[in-house]
Motif scaffolding. Structure first.
Motif, PDB file in Angstrom:
ATOM      1  N   LEU A 275       0.869  -1.043   0.014  1.00 17.13           N
ATOM      2  CA  LEU A 275       0.186  -0.002   0.091  1.00 17.13           C
ATOM      3  C   LEU A 275       0.849   1.195   0.132  1.00 17.13           C
ATOM      4  O   LEU A 275       1.435   1.381   1.003  1.00 17.13           O
ATOM      5  CB  LEU A 275      -0.839   0.186   1.211  1.00 17.13           C
ATOM      6  CG  LEU A 275      -1.613   1.254   1.430  1.00 17.13           C
ATOM      7  CD1 LEU A 275      -2.636   1.449   0.341  1.00 17.13           C
ATOM      8  CD2 LEU A 275      -2.590   1.326   3.036  1.00 17.13           C
ATOM      9  N   ASN A 276       0.825   2.077  -1.065  1.00 11.09           N
ATOM     10  CA  ASN A 276       1.568   3.113  -1.372  1.00 11.09           C
ATOM     11  C   ASN A 276       3.230   2.649  -1.009  1.00 11.09           C
ATOM     12  O   ASN A 276       3.663   3.460  -0.197  1.00 11.09           O
ATOM     13  CB  ASN A 276       1.082   4.221  -0.452  1.00 11.09           C
ATOM     14  CG  ASN A 276      -0.035   5.063  -0.940  1.00 11.09           C
ATOM     15  OD1 ASN A 276      -0.753   4.376  -2.145  1.00 11.09           O
ATOM     16  ND2 ASN A 276      -0.747   5.870  -0.152  1.00 11.09           N
ATOM     17  N   GLY A 277       3.616   1.718  -1.444  1.00  6.57           N
ATOM     18  CA  GLY A 277       4.901   1.482  -1.350  1.00  6.57           C
ATOM     19  C   GLY A 277       5.391   0.710   0.302  1.00  6.57           C
ATOM     20  O   GLY A 277       6.617   0.114   0.222  1.00  6.57           O
TER      21      GLY A 277
ATOM     22  N   GLN B 199       1.028  -3.772   3.801  1.00 10.80           N
ATOM     23  CA  GLN B 199      -0.123  -4.097   4.641  1.00 10.80           C
ATOM     24  C   GLN B 199      -0.795  -5.231   4.766  1.00 10.80           C
ATOM     25  O   GLN B 199      -1.022  -5.902   3.704  1.00 10.80           O
ATOM     26  CB  GLN B 199      -0.886  -2.835   4.025  1.00 10.80           C
ATOM     27  CG  GLN B 199      -2.362  -2.699   4.823  1.00 10.80           C
ATOM     28  CD  GLN B 199      -2.271  -2.026   5.864  1.00 10.80           C
ATOM     29  OE1 GLN B 199      -1.827  -0.850   6.110  1.00 10.80           O
ATOM     30  NE2 GLN B 199      -3.180  -2.464   6.914  1.00 10.80           N
TER      31      GLN B 199
ATOM     32  N   ILE C  19      -7.693   2.194   7.023  1.00 11.41           N
ATOM     33  CA  ILE C  19      -6.982   3.392   7.026  1.00 11.41           C
ATOM     34  C   ILE C  19      -7.721   4.614   7.352  1.00 11.41           C
ATOM     35  O   ILE C  19      -7.078   5.512   7.399  1.00 11.41           O
ATOM     36  CB  ILE C  19      -6.062   3.705   5.696  1.00 11.41           C
ATOM     37  CG1 ILE C  19      -7.193   3.999   4.216  1.00 11.41           C
ATOM     38  CG2 ILE C  19      -5.341   2.288   5.231  1.00 11.41           C
ATOM     39  CD1 ILE C  19      -6.322   4.316   3.237  1.00 11.41           C
TER      40      ILE C  19
ATOM     41  N   GLU D 268      -2.192   1.588  -4.587  1.00 11.08           N
ATOM     42  CA  GLU D 268      -1.997   3.078  -4.651  1.00 11.08           C
ATOM     43  C   GLU D 268      -3.019   4.032  -4.064  1.00 11.08           C
ATOM     44  O   GLU D 268      -4.233   3.587  -4.874  1.00 11.08           O
ATOM     45  CB  GLU D 268      -1.267   3.800  -5.896  1.00 11.08           C
ATOM     46  CG  GLU D 268       0.015   3.165  -6.556  1.00 11.08           C
ATOM     47  CD  GLU D 268       1.131   3.788  -5.477  1.00 11.08           C
ATOM     48  OE1 GLU D 268       0.872   4.983  -4.813  1.00 11.08           O
ATOM     49  OE2 GLU D 268       2.409   3.429  -5.650  1.00 11.08           O
ATOM     50  N   ILE D 269      -3.035   4.627  -3.157  1.00  5.05           N
ATOM     51  CA  ILE D 269      -4.223   5.497  -2.707  1.00  5.05           C
ATOM     52  C   ILE D 269      -3.705   7.030  -2.884  1.00  5.05           C
ATOM     53  O   ILE D 269      -2.693   7.203  -2.169  1.00  5.05           O
ATOM     54  CB  ILE D 269      -4.742   5.232  -1.413  1.00  5.05           C
ATOM     55  CG1 ILE D 269      -5.152   3.673  -1.367  1.00  5.05           C
ATOM     56  CG2 ILE D 269      -6.009   6.408  -1.103  1.00  5.05           C
ATOM     57  CD1 ILE D 269      -5.895   3.363  -0.140  1.00  5.05           C
TER      58      ILE D 269
END
Lengths: 67, 259
Positions: free
Chosen positions: A6-8, A11, A26, A59-60
């Motif tokens: 998750l975004n690098g 998770q 999140i 990616e968020i």
């Protein structure tokens, strides 16, 4: 459990978790974010049915200040 | 009325405001309101649960008459910019995209080859493409030909406050262009924005000059007034320059003259 990126960052999620479950974890209501799973944009109406798999890259993204 | 036309969109304000570098979202929103800007740039960033205040989407969308123009800042290739544009459109619902591809953080100069390629693809996909470019008349013309809604040449380096260092090239771009030319980057003072408008720019895009000023809302208002004044002067038509003096008062038949 499954592990996604998750975004690098790593998770962990329960098996069968949908994108909406990830948003709850999140703390996002999902209204102001764009979600990309393995390079594909997941539109809001698909988030509750799009299940995440082990090793998915998520990616968020949000809007921030910029010129 | 004198509107800025970008694609099928019209704007009465010719000041476009960036939202970066403000001390807080509150100050940024006050500046946006004071500027009267109707087109506002934003950047895409990864969601950070520790920095929820970074999300500007809701407060900006709540402002009436604001259209978002996301940028592709962070992209260093055409492919990355196209991907960012798709995500930004999904999030904003806006057809505008500021194509900004600068691979070198030292000088932030735009990559003309990657920018051209991204613009070609995005214009074909129906985006209203607004490329940030060097003040290059040839590239500007090529971008017009691929369907960009405007070209946005830099006045000087991003955030430098060096003003209209590229004025001569900007004049050529303005003269040759059939789409609005928007000076993007480098402006420091409202007088420079007025000058850009007097030269015939369609609009100016300002961010740092407002955001890092001591009183951003007041500076935003000053830029708005300068842009409006500069545009009005351009429309009114500036007098020609002369290398010698041309009297404004009669020089003959003065009191006591013999002739």
């Amino acid at each position: 459990m499954i592990t996604i990126e998750l975004n690098g960052k790593q998770q962990t999620l329960p098996p069968g978790a949908a994108v909406t479950d990830l948003l709850s974890i999140i703390g996002s209501d999902g209204n102001t974010v764009a979600i990309v799973v393995n390079e594909s944009i997941i539109r809001p109406d698909k988030r509750s049915t799009h299940l995440l798999k082990d090793a998915d890259r998520v990616e968020i993204l949000v809007f921030a200040g910029g010129g | 009325m004198d509107f800025l036309q970008l694609g099928s969109y019209t704007f009465s304000s010719r000041l476009i405001l960036g939202t970066g570098k403000f001390s807080s979202s509150t100050v940024m929103l006050e500046a946006v309101k004071a500027s009267g800007a109707q087109l506002v740039t934003v950047a895409l960033r990864r969601f950070n649960r520790e920095q929820l205040a970074d999300d500007l989407f809701s407060p900006l969308k709540a402002l009436p008459e604001i259209t978002l123009m996301p940028n592709t800042s962070g992209a260093s290739t055409a492919a990355e910019a196209v991907r960012a544009a798709h995500i930004a459109r999904e999030l904003s619902g806006s057809p505008f995209i500021k194509v900004e591809i600068h691979p070198n953080p030292q000088h932030l100069m735009p990559d003309p080859i990657e920018t051209y390629e991204a613009c070609r693809i995005l214009a074909k996909e129906g985006f209203l493409v607004m490329p940030y470019i060097a003040a290059d008349p040839v590239l500007a013309k090529r971008l017009e030909e691929v369907g960009c809604a405007s070209v946005m040449p830099l006045g000087s380096a991003i955030g430098s406050g060096q003003g209209l260092a590229t004025a001569e090239m900007l004049n050529i771009i303005i003269r040759e262009s059939n789409i609005p030319v928007i000076v993007d980057a480098g402006l420091r003072s409202p007088s420079e924005a007025a000058l850009a408008m007097e030269m015939g720019c369609g609009a100016v895009l300002v961010n740092s000059a407002v955001a890092v000023s001591e009183h951003p809302p007041e500076m935003a208002e000053a830029f708005a007034e300068a842009v409006a004044a500069g545009r009005k002067a351009f429309k009114a038509g500036l007098m020609p320059k002369s290398s010698s003096a041309i009297a404004t008062s009669p020089l003959t038949a003065f009191l006591g003259a013999n002739a």
